[in-house]
Scaffold this active site. Structure first.
Site, PDB file in Angstrom:
ATOM      1  N   HIS A  73      -6.292   1.583  -8.652  1.00 45.30           N
ATOM      2  CA  HIS A  73      -7.505   1.257  -9.423  1.00 45.30           C
ATOM      3  C   HIS A  73      -8.159   0.008  -8.822  1.00 45.30           C
ATOM      4  O   HIS A  73      -8.562  -0.906  -9.536  1.00 45.30           O
ATOM      5  CB  HIS A  73      -7.178   1.020 -10.901  1.00 45.30           C
ATOM      6  CG  HIS A  73      -6.470   2.174 -11.548  1.00 45.30           C
ATOM      7  ND1 HIS A  73      -7.103   3.078 -12.362  1.00 45.30           N
ATOM      8  CD2 HIS A  73      -5.183   2.591 -11.462  1.00 45.30           C
ATOM      9  CE1 HIS A  73      -6.227   3.999 -12.767  1.00 45.30           C
ATOM     10  NE2 HIS A  73      -5.052   3.722 -12.224  1.00 45.30           N
ATOM     11  N   TYR A 343       3.253  -3.209 -11.839  1.00 49.61           N
ATOM     12  CA  TYR A 343       2.003  -3.984 -11.955  1.00 49.61           C
ATOM     13  C   TYR A 343       2.260  -5.435 -11.563  1.00 49.61           C
ATOM     14  O   TYR A 343       1.443  -6.076 -10.914  1.00 49.61           O
ATOM     15  CB  TYR A 343       1.445  -3.951 -13.379  1.00 49.61           C
ATOM     16  CG  TYR A 343       0.853  -2.622 -13.807  1.00 49.61           C
ATOM     17  CD1 TYR A 343       1.218  -1.430 -13.179  1.00 49.61           C
ATOM     18  CD2 TYR A 343      -0.059  -2.541 -14.847  1.00 49.61           C
ATOM     19  CE1 TYR A 343       0.696  -0.218 -13.577  1.00 49.61           C
ATOM     20  CE2 TYR A 343      -0.600  -1.315 -15.244  1.00 49.61           C
ATOM     21  CZ  TYR A 343      -0.206  -0.163 -14.613  1.00 49.61           C
ATOM     22  OH  TYR A 343      -0.721   1.053 -15.005  1.00 49.61           O
TER      23      TYR A 343
HETATM   24  C1  HEM Z   1       4.874   4.965 -13.258  1.00 46.44           C
HETATM   25  C2  HEM Z   1       3.595   5.146 -13.480  1.00 46.44           C
HETATM   26  C3  HEM Z   1       2.527   4.218 -12.971  1.00 46.44           C
HETATM   27  C4  HEM Z   1       2.522   3.384 -11.901  1.00 46.44           C
HETATM   28  C5  HEM Z   1       3.632   3.130 -10.905  1.00 46.44           C
HETATM   29  C6  HEM Z   1       1.235   2.707 -11.870  1.00 46.44           C
HETATM   30  C7  HEM Z   1       0.841   1.787 -10.928  1.00 46.44           C
HETATM   31  C8  HEM Z   1      -0.274   0.966 -11.010  1.00 46.44           C
HETATM   32  C9  HEM Z   1      -0.556  -0.192 -10.189  1.00 46.44           C
HETATM   33  C10 HEM Z   1       0.278  -0.673  -9.021  1.00 46.44           C
HETATM   34  C11 HEM Z   1      -1.692  -0.755 -10.625  1.00 46.44           C
HETATM   35  C12 HEM Z   1      -2.368  -2.034 -10.113  1.00 46.44           C
HETATM   36  C13 HEM Z   1      -1.903  -3.207 -10.998  1.00 46.44           C
HETATM   37  C14 HEM Z   1      -2.428  -4.574 -10.623  1.00 46.44           C
HETATM   38  O1  HEM Z   1      -2.410  -4.949  -9.442  1.00 46.44           O
HETATM   39  O2  HEM Z   1      -2.845  -5.323 -11.544  1.00 46.44           O
HETATM   40  C15 HEM Z   1      -2.165   0.055 -11.713  1.00 46.44           C
HETATM   41  C16 HEM Z   1      -3.302  -0.167 -12.405  1.00 46.44           C
HETATM   42  C17 HEM Z   1      -3.714   0.578 -13.465  1.00 46.44           C
HETATM   43  N1  HEM Z   1      -3.040   1.630 -14.056  1.00 46.44           N
HETATM   44 FE1  HEM Z   1      -1.287   2.373 -13.511  1.00 46.44          FE
HETATM   45  N2  HEM Z   1       0.477   3.162 -12.930  1.00 46.44           N
HETATM   46  C18 HEM Z   1       1.238   4.080 -13.617  1.00 46.44           C
HETATM   47  C19 HEM Z   1       0.874   4.783 -14.739  1.00 46.44           C
HETATM   48  C20 HEM Z   1      -0.299   4.595 -15.412  1.00 46.44           C
HETATM   49  C21 HEM Z   1      -0.676   5.265 -16.626  1.00 46.44           C
HETATM   50  C22 HEM Z   1       0.180   6.259 -17.404  1.00 46.44           C
HETATM   51  C23 HEM Z   1      -1.916   4.779 -16.946  1.00 46.44           C
HETATM   52  C24 HEM Z   1      -2.828   5.098 -18.104  1.00 46.44           C
HETATM   53  C25 HEM Z   1      -2.625   5.676 -19.148  1.00 46.44           C
HETATM   54  C26 HEM Z   1      -2.308   3.812 -15.956  1.00 46.44           C
HETATM   55  C27 HEM Z   1      -3.475   3.100 -15.963  1.00 46.44           C
HETATM   56  C28 HEM Z   1      -3.791   2.086 -15.102  1.00 46.44           C
HETATM   57  C29 HEM Z   1      -5.028   1.322 -15.167  1.00 46.44           C
HETATM   58  C30 HEM Z   1      -6.154   1.514 -16.155  1.00 46.44           C
HETATM   59  C31 HEM Z   1      -4.974   0.380 -14.143  1.00 46.44           C
HETATM   60  C32 HEM Z   1      -6.027  -0.662 -13.793  1.00 46.44           C
HETATM   61  C33 HEM Z   1      -5.719  -1.909 -14.588  1.00 46.44           C
HETATM   62  C34 HEM Z   1      -6.643  -3.047 -14.209  1.00 46.44           C
HETATM   63  O3  HEM Z   1      -7.866  -2.885 -14.309  1.00 46.44           O
HETATM   64  O4  HEM Z   1      -6.104  -4.103 -13.850  1.00 46.44           O
HETATM   65  N3  HEM Z   1      -1.314   3.732 -15.039  1.00 46.44           N
HETATM   66  N4  HEM Z   1      -1.283   1.103 -11.942  1.00 46.44           N
END
Ligand code: HEM
Length: 367
Positions: A73, A343
């Site tokens: 994202h 995260y």
């Molecule tokens: C094991 C499952 C998941 C992994 C490994 C993962 C991994 C990641 C990573 C690495 C980031 C970047 C975080 C950062 O640098 O701040 C991220 C951001 C994000 N993830 Fe996931 N994610 C997973 C599941 C999900 C699920 C289930 C959702 C939603 C229902 C989700 C929604 C988001 C959103 C909205 C962001 C952006 C947050 C922001 O604006 O800082 N993710 N995710």
């Protein structure tokens, strides 16, 4: 008194033999070896165990290196506004955000994918992240997506799926056989693919529904606990964007659209809380709950301001979904715990790169 007694056979007493140090040294070596192996295993240097580092490496490899940005994202804008709870919200949870009249919100609207300069019109997934900061110093962070259920049931399965999406060095594209194997193994991944192919695209972040997907527990003032999932449902009417409109849309059309809407006034979403029914899968985000579950509108989010992520406060926020206030707890859904760990790793990596001045610059022509 004699200095020493003669032995019966008339010989001098034997000097006691010093014990050999070898067994002790061997024991110490074994203990150190076991400790070193345990440490190496925990750190993921040996064995095939899924660690936070390996998971984050896999996500990086599927999106390419973009130093200084979120590993997923990566493209987004900072937003801010206010959350106003409804009267029903406090019957669900003692969370301060449900009793304080106006709660300041910092947030981020983004698209899925690892490219901070990627094209909005090719990103199937849209996202919102918010932090509700209450007057007692507590925070509630949420990161939610536009899909209605998660593609896979476990962190290990998501790791497999992420690895299958890595571009093959020979072709520059993911290996179709690897993805076919994931689809075969996980029926929910097939269902997700069907959603991605058939669900209509919306024209704006402002008319998109965002789902929390994972389950949480609410506790109210009577001590009653309920398993819940939450969504932000837009007050703006849904408008579909067909393939032709998408093909001709600007790469940054989502932020241009938001800027235009905010110039006319705040954009709003209702916080809709769904209460689990008997037998609903609390720990598995790949299974959507039935449509007829009881729902409560717990409040309204109004966003009235946006800023580029490079300049705004959301750039340095980690929207860890397990940062929760009193009255809200994460469920045992293993994906929640994995998200929290990954995260934080992604956050540490990007902050280190920023501190070293390595942040990737916008390509020529990008706004
Ligand atoms: C094991 C499952 C998941 C992994 C490994 C993962 C991994 C990641 C990573 C690495 C980031 C970047 C975080 C950062 O640098 O701040 C991220 C951001 C994000 N993830 Fe996931 N994610 C997973 C599941 C999900 C699920 C289930 C959702 C939603 C229902 C989700 C929604 C988001 C959103 C909205 C962001 C952006 C947050 C922001 O604006 O800082 N993710 N995710």
């Amino acid at each position: 008194m004699p200095l020493f007694r003669l032995r019966r056979d008339g010989g001098l007493p034997r000097t006691p033999r010093a014990h050999s140090p070898l067994p002790w040294l061997a024991l110490i070596a074994v203990i150190l070896g076991v400790a070193a192996l345990t440490f190496a295993w925990l750190a993921g240097w040996i064995g095939n165990r899924l660690t936070t580092q390996r998971f984050t490496d896999a996500i990086e490899a599927s999106g390419g290196p973009h130093p200084g940005f979120r590993r997923a994202h990566s493209k987004g804008v900072c937003v801010s506004g206010v959350f106003e709870p409804s009267a029903q919200a406090r019957t669900l949870s003692v969370a301060r955000a449900f009793s304080q009249a106006r709660v300041p919100v910092l947030g981020r609207l983004s698209i899925g994918g690892g490219d901070p300069y990627g094209a909005d019109n090719t990103a199937r997934v849209r996202s919102i992240a918010v932090q509700l900061g209450t007057d007692d110093g507590q925070q509630w962070r949420m990161a939610m997506n536009s899909f209605p259920f998660f593609a896979v049931p476990s962190a290990e399965a998501f790791f497999e799926q992420t690895r299958a999406q890595r571009p093959d060095p020979a072709t520059g594209k993911p290996d179709p056989a690897a993805m076919a194997a994931v689809l075969e193994k996980y029926p929910s991944a097939k269902a997700f693919q069907h959603w991605a192919k058939t669900a209509p695209w919306s024209t704006s972040w402002a008319n998109t529904t965002f789902n929390g997907i994972n389950s949480f527990w609410f506790t109210n003032a009577q001590g009653e606990r309920r398993a819940v999932r939450w969504s932000w449902q837009p007050q703006a009417a849904f408008e579909a964007m067909d393939a032709a409109a998408r093909a001709s849309a600007d790469v940054d059309f989502l932020s241009a659209d938001l800027r235009q809407r905010l110039a006319a006034g705040p954009v709003r979403w209702n916080l809709v809380v769904t209460l689990a029914g008997a037998g609903d899968r609390v720990e598995d985000p790949s299974v959507a709950w039935p449509q007829d579950r009881e729902q409560v509108v717990a409040g309204v989010l109004s966003l009235d301001h946006m800023q580029p992520q490079e300049a705004g406060p959301c750039g340095e926020l980690n929207f860890d979904p397990l940062i929760l206030p009193r009255g809200v707890r994460g469920s045992d859904d293993p994906i929640l715990a994995a998200r929290s760990a990954v995260y934080s790793q992604s956050f540490n990596r990007r902050e280190r790169e920023r501190a070293k001045g390595l942040t990737e610059r916008a390509p020529e022509g990008a706004r």
